[in-house]
Design a protein around this motif. Structure first.
Motif: not given
Length: 348
Positions: A114-117, A36-38, A32-33
């Motif tokens: 799935y990942t966060l960048a 703010p930029e996730d 989960q993000p």
């Protein structure tokens, strides 16, 4: 559209014990993000980095206690969800874009479905690159780019050909020496320096890779199996000292690099501290002598992406394995037997 259909659970690889390189594949919730930029990225390929499974033990201050240990700081995939579409638009991204990126080691890694960048960390994947190649590129390419242009003394403006003054009056007149010139970082560095208009690029490599390094743009090769950098310099000291050394090896090679850099020059390393490696007999005073760490930077990576898409550079891939064989990939990297990147295909 700010999202495509997403599952509620996914497969993720964890490192249960920071003191062990043994990994496990488990089921986990979708990330989960929180920044703010996730954005959520569906991962197609992720790539191990040498020694990354030891980082938490070696550099504990970098990592939060109780963090989720997921390896691989570089990856490539498709943007699947963007919480802030307006912010994403300002960065030039939308859902469905194919991207590649490198995140900070303190963030949760990318060896998961799935990942966060963060938007500031990603760049558009070159259209002429496969997922495997794209997943193998960000870390090495950014390390070389930042060594030459951010921490070093070369101007990247000359690469695009938009700044002829820089090309003619600065980069062209500089001498650069790159150790580990046939490796994944060194080969990018040789190529970037050549594209930036440096006419004298000395590559330190084995004789068997000399042709490859010269094709990248090196004007001269030091075969480290036949002579040290110090021995090479001693043959013609007045003409062989350089303005910039980018060391990708460390150890004795880094120590020997002091003989090659001129007074007032710059000595950078990705493998050790140049100050600690300085020979006692050396009395040179340099403009800069430091060990630097690569930083995620989408703008730098986008510039690299354009060069790749134009056919001006590429990456070195040793092999690729399926997601289920993730441990084999890390074991090969840890053994230092790979001749290029070992990539894990999260999506085959």
């Amino acid at each position: 559209m700010t999202s495509i259909a997403l599952p509620t659970a996914m497969k993720v690889v964890h490192q249960p014990d920071p003191k062990s390189i043994d990994l496990v594949l488990e089921d986990g919730p979708l990330p989960q993000p929180s920044h703010p930029e996730d954005c959520i990225v569906k991962v197609y390929a992720a790539t191990p980095c040498l020694n990354e499974l030891h980082w938490e033990v070696w550099f504990p201050s970098v990592f939060s206690p109780g963090r989720e240990r997921v390896p691989c700081t570089e990856a490539a995939g498709v943007i699947a969800h963007i919480p802030d579409a307006g912010l994403a638009k300002s960065f030039g991204f939308k859902v469905g874009d194919e991207v590649f990126f490198r995140i900070n080691p303190s963030q949760t890694g990318n060896l998961r479905e799935y990942t966060l960048a963060r938007l500031s960390q990603i760049a558009h994947k070159p259209k002429n690159m496969s997922w495997v190649e794209a997943g193998a590129t960000p870390l090495s390419a950014l390390t070389a780019w930042q060594g030459l242009f951010q921490h070093g003394i070369l101007d990247s403006g000359a690469i695009s050909g938009t700044d002829e003054t820089v090309r003619d009056n600065k980069n062209e007149n500089l001498k650069v020496l790159i150790t580990g010139a046939s490796g994944v970082v060194g080969s990018f560095a040789v190529r970037f320096a050549a594209l930036a208009g440096v006419s004298q690029i000395i590559g330190v490599a084995s004789g068997s890779t000399a042709d490859f390094v010269q094709q990248l743009g090196a004007s001269e090769i030091i075969d480290y199996r036949k002579q040290s950098i110090s021995e090479w310099v001693a043959q013609d000291p007045a003409n062989r000292e350089v303005d910039l050394v980018l060391d990708c090896v460390g150890g004795k090679t880094l120590s020997s690099s002091w003989s090659a850099v001129k007074n007032g020059g710059v000595l950078l390393s990705v493998a050790g501290d140049p100050v600690e490696a300085k020979p006692e007999s050396c009395d040179k005073k340099l403009r800069e002598a430091k060990w630097y760490l690569v930083e995620p930077n989408g703008k730098h990576l986008q510039a690299i992406s354009k060069l790749i898409e134009a056919g001006k550079c590429t990456t070195k891939v040793d092999s690729a394995v399926d997601f289920a064989d993730f441990q084999k990939a890390f074991d090969k990297v840890e053994s230092k037997q790979a001749k290029g990147k070992v990539v894990i295909k999260v999506v085959s």
